[in-house]
Design an enzyme around this catalytic site. Structure first.
Site, PDB file in Angstrom:
ATOM      1  N   HIS A   1      -2.853   7.392   6.864  1.00 54.09           N
ATOM      2  CA  HIS A   1      -1.808   8.416   6.343  1.00 54.09           C
ATOM      3  C   HIS A   1      -2.549   9.418   5.994  1.00 54.09           C
ATOM      4  CE1 HIS A   1       2.067   6.207   6.246  1.00 54.09           C
ATOM      5  NE2 HIS A   1       1.634   5.087   5.701  1.00 54.09           N
TER       6      HIS A   1
ATOM      7  N   HIS B   1      -4.584   1.220   7.225  1.00 55.74           N
ATOM      8  CA  HIS B   1      -3.335   1.554   7.081  1.00 55.74           C
ATOM      9  C   HIS B   1      -3.303   3.037   6.293  1.00 55.74           C
ATOM     10  CE1 HIS B   1       1.253   1.289   7.705  1.00 55.74           C
ATOM     11  NE2 HIS B   1       1.228   1.923   6.734  1.00 55.74           N
ATOM     12  N   GLU B   2      -3.728   2.815   5.225  1.00 52.60           N
ATOM     13  CA  GLU B   2      -3.363   3.871   4.140  1.00 52.60           C
ATOM     14  C   GLU B   2      -4.182   5.067   4.373  1.00 52.60           C
ATOM     15  OE1 GLU B   2      -0.634   3.593   2.434  1.00 52.60           O
ATOM     16  OE2 GLU B   2      -0.741   1.476   3.027  1.00 52.60           O
TER      17      GLU B   2
ATOM     18  N   GLN C   1       3.136   9.805   1.216  1.00 57.93           N
ATOM     19  CA  GLN C   1       4.136   9.259   1.207  1.00 57.93           C
ATOM     20  C   GLN C   1       5.085   9.468  -0.370  1.00 57.93           C
ATOM     21  OE1 GLN C   1       2.334   5.150   2.048  1.00 57.93           O
ATOM     22  NE2 GLN C   1       4.188   4.889   2.950  1.00 57.93           N
TER      23      GLN C   1
ATOM     24  N   CYS D   1       5.739   0.096   7.303  1.00 65.16           N
ATOM     25  CA  CYS D   1       5.497   1.013   6.235  1.00 65.16           C
ATOM     26  C   CYS D   1       6.702   1.448   5.626  1.00 65.16           C
ATOM     27  CB  CYS D   1       5.039   2.269   7.180  1.00 65.16           C
ATOM     28  SG  CYS D   1       4.421   3.721   6.280  1.00 65.16           S
ATOM     29  N   LEU D   2       6.511   1.781   4.243  1.00 65.72           N
ATOM     30  CA  LEU D   2       7.539   2.137   3.675  1.00 65.72           C
ATOM     31  C   LEU D   2       8.168   3.274   3.942  1.00 65.72           C
ATOM     32  CD1 LEU D   2       6.030   1.177  -0.073  1.00 65.72           C
ATOM     33  CD2 LEU D   2       7.826  -0.229   1.371  1.00 65.72           C
TER      34      LEU D   2
ATOM     35  N   GLY E   1       0.689  -1.235   0.009  1.00 64.96           N
ATOM     36  CA  GLY E   1       0.309   0.004   0.143  1.00 64.96           C
ATOM     37  C   GLY E   1       0.676   1.098  -0.143  1.00 64.96           C
TER      38      GLY E   1
HETATM   39 NI    NI Z   1       2.423   3.243   5.198  1.00 64.04          NI
END
Ligand code: NI
Length: 150
Positions: A135, A131-132, A51, A88-89, A46
């Site tokens: 963000h 999760h997204e 991000q 998370c990236l 995701g």
């Molecule tokens: Ni994330």
């Protein structure tokens, strides 16, 4: 398509509440395609707008079960619970932890053309959507770490 820079924890944009997407033009399609490519190259499931430095309400998800582009997404129903590990990236993997999420979510969103759709997802896809969407409100997963009562 192009791989975009992934912003890391500590950058202000990851703490901001994102604004709605209002322009459904060719640039939006390019952005979403770039986000899919950036996510895949980083081995993620995701990726949300902030991000990649875009403070707008959009995200992509690809869990293998479901491939979604979510523009202006809203969770309109959720059911059940699941506890599982998240990373998370944008966050160092040393902060990976368990998070409590709904088992099932129904999300209403638009696609790149502005067309509205509603879908119901379970398991990893439901976790990923939550999760997204966090963000988009400037929330990072580890602030919701689930700690066993023991
Ligand atoms: Ni994330």
């Amino acid at each position: 398509m192009a791989i975009r820079k992934i912003f890391k924890e500590g950058e202000d944009i990851l703490k901001k509440v994102c604004r709605p997407v209002t322009k459904f033009d060719a640039n939006l399609g390019v952005l979403l395609d770039d986000m899919f490519e950036t996510m895949a190259a980083a081995d993620g499931v995701g990726l949300a707008g902030p991000q990649v430095g875009i403070c707008r309400r959009l995200a992509v998800v690809d869990t293998g079960d479901d491939r979604l582009e979510l523009v202006n997404p809203v969770i309109i129903e959720s059911d059940g619970t699941q506890i599982g590990p998240e990373g998370c990236l944008s966050v160092d993997s040393s902060k990976n932890c368990n998070v409590l999420r709904p088992y099932k979510v129904t999300v209403k969103a638009q696609d790149r053309t502005g067309k509205e759709f509603t879908g119901t997802y379970v398991g990893l896809t439901a976790r990923c959507i939550c999760h997204e969407l966090d963000h988009l409100d400037g929330i990072l997963f580890y602030t919701k770490e689930y700690k066993d009562a023991q």
